[in-house]
Design a protein around this motif. Structure first.
Motif, PDB file in Angstrom:
ATOM      1  N   THR A 130       0.853  -1.194   0.000  1.00 34.99           N
ATOM      2  CA  THR A 130       0.000   0.000   0.000  1.00 34.99           C
ATOM      3  C   THR A 130       0.882   1.235   0.000  1.00 34.99           C
ATOM      4  N   GLY A 131       0.536   2.200  -0.848  1.00 32.46           N
ATOM      5  CA  GLY A 131       1.298   3.446  -0.933  1.00 32.46           C
ATOM      6  C   GLY A 131       0.545   4.454  -1.777  1.00 32.46           C
ATOM      7  N   THR A 132       1.181   5.569  -2.050  1.00 28.95           N
ATOM      8  CA  THR A 132       0.545   6.570  -2.902  1.00 28.95           C
ATOM      9  C   THR A 132       0.606   6.113  -4.354  1.00 28.95           C
ATOM     10  N   GLU A 133      -0.273   6.694  -5.158  1.00 35.82           N
ATOM     11  CA  GLU A 133      -0.307   6.318  -6.568  1.00 35.82           C
ATOM     12  C   GLU A 133       1.035   6.586  -7.249  1.00 35.82           C
ATOM     13  N   SER A 134       1.636   7.725  -6.927  1.00 33.38           N
ATOM     14  CA  SER A 134       2.899   8.088  -7.565  1.00 33.38           C
ATOM     15  C   SER A 134       4.020   7.123  -7.173  1.00 33.38           C
ATOM     16  N   THR A 135       4.019   6.677  -5.912  1.00 39.32           N
ATOM     17  CA  THR A 135       5.051   5.742  -5.453  1.00 39.32           C
ATOM     18  C   THR A 135       4.905   4.383  -6.125  1.00 39.32           C
ATOM     19  N   LEU A 136       3.686   3.855  -6.129  1.00 36.23           N
ATOM     20  CA  LEU A 136       3.470   2.522  -6.679  1.00 36.23           C
ATOM     21  C   LEU A 136       3.681   2.471  -8.186  1.00 36.23           C
ATOM     22  N   SER A 137       3.464   3.568  -8.857  1.00 36.51           N
ATOM     23  CA  SER A 137       3.657   3.574 -10.310  1.00 36.51           C
ATOM     24  C   SER A 137       5.124   3.371 -10.691  1.00 36.51           C
ATOM     25  N   LYS A 138       6.041   3.627  -9.759  1.00 37.23           N
ATOM     26  CA  LYS A 138       7.471   3.495 -10.030  1.00 37.23           C
ATOM     27  C   LYS A 138       8.016   2.113  -9.662  1.00 37.23           C
ATOM     28  N   LEU A 139       7.196   1.282  -9.022  1.00 36.57           N
ATOM     29  CA  LEU A 139       7.665  -0.023  -8.548  1.00 36.57           C
ATOM     30  C   LEU A 139       7.147  -1.151  -9.432  1.00 36.57           C
ATOM     31  N   SER A 140       8.060  -2.048  -9.825  1.00 46.91           N
ATOM     32  CA  SER A 140       7.671  -3.250 -10.578  1.00 46.91           C
ATOM     33  C   SER A 140       7.980  -4.522  -9.799  1.00 46.91           C
ATOM     34  N   LYS A 141       8.713  -4.388  -8.695  1.00 48.72           N
ATOM     35  CA  LYS A 141       9.056  -5.531  -7.855  1.00 48.72           C
ATOM     36  C   LYS A 141       9.464  -5.015  -6.476  1.00 48.72           C
ATOM     37  N   ILE A 142       9.554  -5.918  -5.519  1.00 51.97           N
ATOM     38  CA  ILE A 142       9.989  -5.582  -4.172  1.00 51.97           C
ATOM     39  C   ILE A 142      11.273  -6.348  -3.868  1.00 51.97           C
ATOM     40  N   ASP A 143      12.336  -5.600  -3.587  1.00 51.23           N
ATOM     41  CA  ASP A 143      13.603  -6.234  -3.222  1.00 51.23           C
ATOM     42  C   ASP A 143      13.544  -6.727  -1.781  1.00 51.23           C
ATOM     43  N   VAL A 144      13.928  -7.995  -1.595  1.00 53.84           N
ATOM     44  CA  VAL A 144      14.030  -8.582  -0.261  1.00 53.84           C
ATOM     45  C   VAL A 144      15.509  -8.894  -0.025  1.00 53.84           C
ATOM     46  N   VAL A 145      16.130  -8.159   0.899  1.00 51.69           N
ATOM     47  CA  VAL A 145      17.561  -8.288   1.153  1.00 51.69           C
ATOM     48  C   VAL A 145      17.794  -9.469   2.100  1.00 51.69           C
TER      49      VAL A 145
END
Length: 377
Positions: A270-285
């Motif tokens: 969950t995040g703002t529309e502008s933030t999520l539009s820039k993400l295509s994956k989630i890095d798990v370190v």
């Protein structure tokens, strides 16, 4: 006339008895009669005694208010009344009089005018303070203006935005001195809130202000003087399903090959529309410090790194498989080999990126579990 016969008569005894009875009554009740007379005199005196009293009275202006706009006069003045006490008391209680300034017949400009009072009993004398006032008579002008709503959006909580304000009235009528009305730059409804972190719709009755180009409030009469304002507040938060990309960190064992896998293929963030539009994956370190054998670790999703509000799930279990050499060396990175199935909301570029990542991994990537491989030389 026979006196002896008269003194011995019945009439004489009756008359004498009556006179004695009257004298006896007067003697016994003398003090009470004297007090009654004194009270009557005191009451009469109190009714006719003069009294002085000062009160605050509203000042009225007699002028052609449709044609002229008058400024400079006080709202109230001091009125001192002198006269019989009973009349003064009645006058103060009923307020059946008025104090006024007669401006009829005066031309536009500044004038000094004597104040007057009417409606007072003729037995009452009065004194007005101040006795005169200075007034400025100007031509009146009336114009209609739109209402502008101002609101500090920094009062909103993170992830929320304000919508278009809704007003009871979109325009007002401003009336006043011609010069002041001509100087109006905008009519403002300033919505003020005392709290921060606002997450719900704001509704207020707001006092209107007529401002010039410098933001100075002008002395004009606005109809209506207040307006009801409703500002919708809504969340800018949205959700998106994103695949996981495992990235190693720390110092592993030289010659070891590390594979990462997880039963969790994607998370809902969950995040703002502008933030999520820039993400295509989630890095798990995934830390691999001195790991020689297979181990499973629970790793939290880094919300701050991606400027996210929340994640579901908040953490994932990652299995780390280590195989190969013995000496320690610095690990560079790992590449995701997980089957990263794109959601309907992901773009074709995301699918391409997942395919590229898969092609650069070890031959073990064909397994059904989500894996990542890193060879240490």
């Amino acid at each position: 006339m026979n006196l002896n016969k008269f003194f011995n008569s019945r009439s004489f005894f009756i008359g004498t008895s009556l006179i004695l009875a009257i004298l006896l009554f007067v003697y016994v009740n003398y003090d009470q009669l004297a007090n009654t007379n004194n009270f009557s005199d005191s009451k009469t005196t109190s009714l006719v005694a003069n009294e002085s009293k000062t009160i605050e009275a509203g000042l009225q202006i007699t002028a052609d208010s449709d044609k002229y706009f008058i400024t400079g006069y006080p709202k109230n003045v001091k009125l001192t009344l002198d006269g019989p006490g009973a009349l003064i008391t009645t006058t103060v209680n009923t307020q059946n009089f008025r104090v006024f300034a007669d401006l009829k017949g005066l031309n536009p400009g500044k004038h000094v005018v004597k104040l007057q009072a009417e409606g007072l009993n003729k037995e009452i004398s009065y004194k007005i303070n101040p006795a005169t006032i200075s007034v400025n008579i100007q031509k009146r002008k009336t114009t209609t203006f739109p209402i502008q709503v101002k609101f500090n959006e920094r009062r909103l909580a993170q992830g929320y935005k304000s919508g278009t304000p809704v007003l009871d009235n979109n325009t007002i009528s401003a009336s006043g001195a011609e010069g002041d009305v001509n100087a109006i730059s905008e009519v403002v409804a300033q919505v003020n809130v005392s709290s921060n972190q606002i997450k719900s719709t704001i509704s207020q009755e707001v006092l209107l202000e007529a401002l010039d180009v410098n933001g100075k409030t002008l002395n004009v009469v606005m109809t209506p003087s207040t307006v009801g304002v409703t500002i919708p507040v809504e969340s800018t938060k949205t959700t998106k399903k994103l695949p996981l990309n495992f990235v190693s960190s720390g110092t592993g064992v030289s010659g070891k090959t590390y594979k990462f896998s997880s039963d969790t293929k994607q998370v809902t963030v969950t995040g703002t529309e502008s933030t999520l539009s820039k993400l295509s994956k989630i890095d798990v370190v995934v830390p691999i410090n001195k790991i020689n054998d297979s181990v499973t670790k629970t790793i939290s999703i880094d919300l701050d790194k991606n400027n996210l509000i929340s994640s579901n799930p908040e953490s994932v279990k990652v299995k780390i498989d280590a195989s190969g050499g013995t000496a320690a060396s610095k690990t560079e990175s790992s590449e995701t080999t997980t089957d990263q199935t794109s959601t309907s909301s992901e773009t074709s570029s995301e699918s391409s990126e997942s395919a590229t990542s898969s092609s650069s991994t070890s031959s073990d990537s064909s397994s059904s579990s989500s894996e990542s491989t890193n060879a240490l030389n």
